[in-house]
Design an enzyme around this catalytic site. Sequence first.
Site, PDB file in Angstrom:
ATOM      1  N   GLY A 259       0.815  -1.215   0.000  1.00 33.42           N
ATOM      2  CA  GLY A 259       0.000   0.000   0.000  1.00 33.42           C
ATOM      3  C   GLY A 259       0.846   1.261   0.000  1.00 33.42           C
ATOM      4  N   ASP A 260       1.927   1.245   0.773  1.00 29.31           N
ATOM      5  CA  ASP A 260       2.839   2.387   0.795  1.00 29.31           C
ATOM      6  C   ASP A 260       3.486   2.575  -0.582  1.00 29.31           C
ATOM      7  OD1 ASP A 260       2.288   2.319   3.548  1.00 29.31           O
ATOM      8  OD2 ASP A 260       3.980   0.977   3.899  1.00 29.31           O
TER       9      ASP A 260
END
Length: 304
Positions: free
Chosen positions: A250-251
């Site tokens: 996600g990052d």
Amino acid sequence: MIFTVTFNPSLDYVVGLSSFREGEVNRSEWEHIYPGGKGINVSMVLKNLDIRNIALGFVGGFTGKEIERRIKDFGCYTDFVKLKSGNSRINVKIKAGKESEINGQGPGIGKKELSQLFKKLEFIETGDMLVLAGSIPAALPEDTYENIMRLLENRGVKIVVDATGELLLRVVKYQPFLIKPNNHELGDMFGVTLTSRDDIITYGKRLQEMGAKNVLVSMAGEGALLVAEDESIHEMKPPEGVVKNSVGAGDSMVAGFIAGYLKNQDLREAFVMGVATGSASAFSETLATREEVLKLLNKIEENK
């Protein structure tokens, strides 16, 4: 310049073994140590994509020194506030068929040290971008994100917020450039279960009505959906691949979106880059490299 903020960085100690026996002595078959934290992940992926940035946050003790050393050795710039007491946390991740985690609490952060971070943020200028990622440690006021965004309000700074729940709902009034909940988090924020693409679009638009400009919703193996500030809607399928590591995907999507946007300020192009970068990290044992991302770029398909 792009700045990332990680309030509670960590050393991630990852151990792998074929099986884990509770209550017995277990011996690892392999192990790795990485600097961890959502903002730090964003910084490192941006570095892999040749985007210069500065990692901000708090580090303390011998673990804090090691976190900063590893980030600098990776090639990132840092400007952490050094805590006078306590040690940055160590997170233990056990991979033995299933993945288990034991996350440390982290050190205390005082008012004086928090004010030092705010002094660093004062130097952010028009045209810069700030990434606020992750939860706020118990040692800090719950409105810390709000105070940061209020400080930078009307300065022409694009702020990206990767947070969840009430924390995210409280900051959307400051019109962040990008927020990135996943589909389950989006539903939880409004107390509903999202069962369709239309549901995700409806509640993504609700966040826009509350102030967010671009809402990027990740959906794990189903891909991602972007509700963009130009009123366009984009949904992308992920490329085919074997998921090896969910940590940091996600990052990485956030970092990829930023890198794609900086190229031509095109939201669709940013979205495609975000999906490719998030997928590349998921398919890798570590965070995505530029080469891995480029291999996937042409394999991203848009749902019509």
